[in-house]
Each structure stands twice: as C-alpha cells, then as structure tokens.
Design a protein around this motif. Structure first.
Motif, PDB file in Angstrom:
ATOM      1  N   HIS A  95     -11.218  -3.885   5.173  1.00  0.00           N
ATOM      2  CA  HIS A  95     -10.979  -3.086   4.826  1.00  0.00           C
ATOM      3  C   HIS A  95      -9.208  -2.506   4.974  1.00  0.00           C
ATOM      4  CE1 HIS A  95     -11.029   0.458   3.530  1.00  0.00           C
ATOM      5  NE2 HIS A  95     -10.668   1.639   4.329  1.00  0.00           N
ATOM      6  N   VAL A  96      -8.413  -2.724   4.656  1.00  0.00           N
ATOM      7  CA  VAL A  96      -7.278  -2.036   5.089  1.00  0.00           C
ATOM      8  C   VAL A  96      -6.667  -1.148   4.092  1.00  0.00           C
ATOM      9  CG1 VAL A  96      -4.391  -2.660   4.471  1.00  0.00           C
ATOM     10  CG2 VAL A  96      -6.496  -4.318   4.821  1.00  0.00           C
ATOM     11  N   SER A  97      -6.317   0.274   5.057  1.00  0.00           N
ATOM     12  CA  SER A  97      -5.376   1.327   4.433  1.00  0.00           C
ATOM     13  C   SER A  97      -4.101   2.228   5.152  1.00  0.00           C
ATOM     14  CB  SER A  97      -6.616   2.992   4.874  1.00  0.00           C
ATOM     15  OG  SER A  97      -6.719   3.142   6.485  1.00  0.00           O
ATOM     16  N   ALA A  98      -3.904   3.145   4.282  1.00  0.00           N
ATOM     17  CA  ALA A  98      -2.199   2.914   5.376  1.00  0.00           C
ATOM     18  C   ALA A  98      -1.358   4.227   4.786  1.00  0.00           C
ATOM     19  CB  ALA A  98      -1.532   2.094   4.769  1.00  0.00           C
ATOM     20  N   ALA A  99      -1.264   4.941   5.971  1.00  0.00           N
ATOM     21  CA  ALA A  99      -0.739   6.651   6.471  1.00  0.00           C
ATOM     22  C   ALA A  99       0.077   7.053   5.651  1.00  0.00           C
ATOM     23  CB  ALA A  99      -1.017   7.492   7.288  1.00  0.00           C
ATOM     24  N   LYS A 100       0.919   6.012   5.915  1.00  0.00           N
ATOM     25  CA  LYS A 100       2.470   5.662   5.102  1.00  0.00           C
ATOM     26  C   LYS A 100       2.840   4.913   3.977  1.00  0.00           C
ATOM     27  CE  LYS A 100       4.507   4.169   9.433  1.00  0.00           C
ATOM     28  NZ  LYS A 100       5.752   4.186  10.550  1.00  0.00           N
ATOM     29  N   ASP A 101       3.994   4.395   3.327  1.00  0.00           N
ATOM     30  CA  ASP A 101       3.796   3.588   2.609  1.00  0.00           C
ATOM     31  C   ASP A 101       4.749   2.417   3.573  1.00  0.00           C
ATOM     32  OD1 ASP A 101       5.228   2.720  -0.304  1.00  0.00           O
ATOM     33  OD2 ASP A 101       6.689   1.625   0.156  1.00  0.00           O
ATOM     34  N   THR A 102       3.367   0.701   3.309  1.00  0.00           N
ATOM     35  CA  THR A 102       3.159  -0.408   3.849  1.00  0.00           C
ATOM     36  C   THR A 102       2.983  -1.177   2.784  1.00  0.00           C
ATOM     37  OG1 THR A 102       1.962   1.237   5.417  1.00  0.00           O
ATOM     38  CG2 THR A 102       1.725  -1.338   5.186  1.00  0.00           C
ATOM     39  N   PRO A 123       0.688  -2.514  13.741  1.00  0.00           N
ATOM     40  CA  PRO A 123       2.290  -1.884  13.491  1.00  0.00           C
ATOM     41  C   PRO A 123       3.239  -2.520  12.960  1.00  0.00           C
ATOM     42  CG  PRO A 123       2.132  -1.864  15.741  1.00  0.00           C
ATOM     43  CD  PRO A 123       0.482  -2.173  15.757  1.00  0.00           C
ATOM     44  N   GLN A 124       4.116  -2.706  12.376  1.00  0.00           N
ATOM     45  CA  GLN A 124       5.300  -3.109  11.692  1.00  0.00           C
ATOM     46  C   GLN A 124       5.814  -4.303  12.897  1.00  0.00           C
ATOM     47  OE1 GLN A 124       8.331  -1.434   9.872  1.00  0.00           O
ATOM     48  NE2 GLN A 124      10.017  -2.675  10.569  1.00  0.00           N
ATOM     49  N   GLN A 125       5.841  -5.797  11.618  1.00  0.00           N
ATOM     50  CA  GLN A 125       6.452  -6.435  12.620  1.00  0.00           C
ATOM     51  C   GLN A 125       5.243  -7.251  14.278  1.00  0.00           C
ATOM     52  OE1 GLN A 125      10.258  -6.561  13.983  1.00  0.00           O
ATOM     53  NE2 GLN A 125      10.422  -8.311  12.978  1.00  0.00           N
ATOM     54  N   GLU A 150       6.261  -3.620   6.701  1.00  0.00           N
ATOM     55  CA  GLU A 150       7.186  -2.770   6.850  1.00  0.00           C
ATOM     56  C   GLU A 150       5.428  -1.464   6.567  1.00  0.00           C
ATOM     57  OE1 GLU A 150       9.959  -4.145   3.129  1.00  0.00           O
ATOM     58  OE2 GLU A 150       9.174  -1.823   2.967  1.00  0.00           O
ATOM     59  N   GLY A 151       6.077  -0.314   8.072  1.00  0.00           N
ATOM     60  CA  GLY A 151       4.874   0.389   7.264  1.00  0.00           C
ATOM     61  C   GLY A 151       3.829  -0.021   8.808  1.00  0.00           C
ATOM     62  N   ALA A 152       3.079   0.037   9.051  1.00  0.00           N
ATOM     63  CA  ALA A 152       1.211   0.933   9.362  1.00  0.00           C
ATOM     64  C   ALA A 152       0.700   0.410   9.130  1.00  0.00           C
ATOM     65  CB  ALA A 152       1.705   1.484  10.690  1.00  0.00           C
ATOM     66  N   ALA A 153      -0.461   0.096   8.837  1.00  0.00           N
ATOM     67  CA  ALA A 153      -2.320  -0.867   8.372  1.00  0.00           C
ATOM     68  C   ALA A 153      -3.007  -0.553   9.272  1.00  0.00           C
ATOM     69  CB  ALA A 153      -2.014  -1.908   7.610  1.00  0.00           C
ATOM     70  N   LEU A 187       1.205  -1.579  -0.293  1.00  0.00           N
ATOM     71  CA  LEU A 187      -0.310   0.496   0.056  1.00  0.00           C
ATOM     72  C   LEU A 187       1.239   1.853   0.102  1.00  0.00           C
ATOM     73  CD1 LEU A 187      -1.831  -2.017   2.680  1.00  0.00           C
ATOM     74  CD2 LEU A 187      -3.300  -0.532   1.929  1.00  0.00           C
ATOM     75  N   ARG A 188       0.634   2.187  -1.336  1.00  0.00           N
ATOM     76  CA  ARG A 188       1.743   3.387  -1.191  1.00  0.00           C
ATOM     77  C   ARG A 188       0.950   4.484   0.077  1.00  0.00           C
ATOM     78  NH1 ARG A 188       5.454   2.555  -4.806  1.00  0.00           N
ATOM     79  NH2 ARG A 188       4.481   1.656  -6.418  1.00  0.00           N
TER      80      ARG A 188
END
Ligand code: FE2
Length: 282
Positions: A235-242, A221-223, A206-209, A184-185
């Motif tokens: 439904h999934v969204s991401a504020a940063k590259d994930t 969060p990551q890991q 990587e990132g957070a969803a 997800l970008r």
C-alpha cells in the motif's frame, strides 16, 4: 493478522554520495555500508545533475561478468559501446537491460555537454547456472514501455514484470524482476500486488510517499530507499505529487563473491574472471 499479506517498511535510509567511472557524481543507494545488498539486487546508483562537471567524464571502457546492469534514463542521453561492436543510445525514458554473462567490456558515455542527466543504474545478480552465458542486450525505447493506471491518480511505467495485467517489455530470467516507475498525484493511494517471496524496495526520487498499510505506514521522504518485508501487496499513498521506483526480485540464496565489476559465486571464479579479462578473453 489481517495485514499479514501486506508489506511494510523494514528499513529506510538515504544513499551515500560517491563517484564512479571517471568521476561521475552519484548516490549509491544499494551496495553501500548501510545496505550492502538486497538479494538478488546488488547495487542501485542514482545519478542526477544539471552540472556537466558531475557527469561529463562518463564511464570509459570497463568489464563486467556474472550479472546484469539495468540503466534507466529519466533525463539525458548516454551512448553505450562494447568490444563486440555493439552500440546503442539511451535517451530520456529508455531502459537498457544488459546481461553481462561470461563477459563484456564496454563504455557508457554522456552524449550531451549541458543540461540535466538523471536516472538509475541497478545491478541484478545472475544465478550460478547463468553466469557464463553469452552476453545479451535489451535496449528498450520509451514508446515500448507501457503505462498502467493502478488507481485514480496513480500511473506506472512498467519496465519489467506485470502489474494490473500490463506486462513490461523486458524479457527477464531466473530472478523474475519487477521494475515500475510510479507517479502518484497529490492525495492518491494504491495497492500493488507483488510476488510474496520477492525482495523489494521503494525509492522515492520526487516528493514523499507513505509506504505500508494503516498503523504500519511509514513516511518515506525524497531520495530515500525503503526496504520492504515480504508480502503479497504493497500500500502506497502520497499527499503531494510523488515519483518513485518500485523494484523486486526473487532471491537467489547463493554465495556471492564480488569484486568491482565481477560478481561470481566463489573466490576462484573471481580470480578466473580477472585472468580471463587480462588475457583479453572477454
Ligand atoms: Fe558498465
């Protein structure tokens, strides 16, 4: 009740640092005290290091019976050899789906002495009727793994199962597994259809969803693994590259007798597995 078909996070947590094989450092995500299993998904390990001391010892010769091991390499090279003369090289972006069936003895050794090695090994159970079938390998190179555009800024490598009309290359069995590697970008979102009754999880590497719909959404969060409720979509969204993996499987609801590299239905079958292995019958 408008969100009744939408999956939500029922449990989220981190994996446990451990080592396996001849001392490979890894994170056990499924198959640890906080998350013993997610029928039919028995184990998930994440490995990832650019320090060769963390992976160089590899996984020397060891047996398996009664389930499938799925190795997905994000980065690095791992050579696989077994006692029937089968050999294959897993490179960055490739997946190996191995059905151990009635038994194999194999090694999984790094084919690099420096650089990043990163990926996942997932264990998928086999139903009682398939536990003693002939072993089978599906070694799938990166160019055979299709990419589906799920929404604007959201792409999935489809390893197994179907999404948006794109079917993964793995020929799957009774558990009808789905395995997507999703990118997800920043500031993207997506709804993903999943079979209602499948058990499923998301693991963010990587990132957070944000996982779940509306007020039920939870930041993962990551890991961290997020175990999902049943439902027909996610439904999934991401504020940063994930980047995350989304894996689902149809539960078997059969008794599980498991010890080390053997996963059967009864203690008697486990004893038989040990006896057969020791007698060189694998
Ligand atoms: Fe193995």
């Amino acid at each position: 009740m408008s969100n009744s078909g939408s999956r939500r996070v029922v449990w989220a947590g981190a994996g446990m640092k451990t080592s396996d094989g001849a001392g490979v450092k890894l994170t056990r995500v499924i198959g640890q005290p906080n998350l013993p299993d997610l029928d039919p998904l028995l184990m998930l390990d994440e490995f990832g290091s650019d320090d060769p001391n963390a992976y160089i010892a590899g996984f020397p010769e060891h047996p398996h019976r009664g389930f499938e091991t799925v190795t997905y390499m994000l980065d690095g090279r791992m050579r696989h050899r077994d006692n029937k003369g089968y050999e294959g090289l897993l490179q960055s972006g490739s997946v190996q789906w191995m059905s151990a069936g009635r038994g194999i003895v194999h090694s999984e050794m790094p084919e690099q002495d420096h650089g990043l090695m990163r990926g996942f090994q997932l264990w998928v159970n086999l139903p009682a009727k398939d536990k003693m079938t002939a072993p089978r390998y599906q070694d799938i190179q990166p160019d055979k793994i299709p990419t589906a555009t799920l929404a604007e800024g959201v792409e999935a490598k489809v390893l197994a199962g179907t999404v948006c009309g794109v079917k993964g290359p793995v020929d799957t069995g009774a558990t009808e597994p789905f395995y997507f590697d999703i990118h997800l970008r920043a500031n993207s979102q997506v709804d993903i259809a999943l079979p209602d009754g499948h058990n499923a999880f998301v693991y963010v590497y990587e990132g957070a969803a944000s996982v779940g719909d509306g007020a039920e959404a939870k930041l993962v969060p990551q890991q961290t693994i997020a175990v999902l409720s049943t439902g027909t979509k996610l439904h999934v969204s991401a504020a940063k590259d994930t980047r995350l993996i989304l894996v689902a499987g149809k539960p078997l609801r059969e008794p599980v007798a498991k010890y080390g590299p053997f996963v059967m239905n009864t203690q008697d079958e486990l004893r038989q597995a040990f006896a057969d292995y020791q007698a060189g019958k694998f």
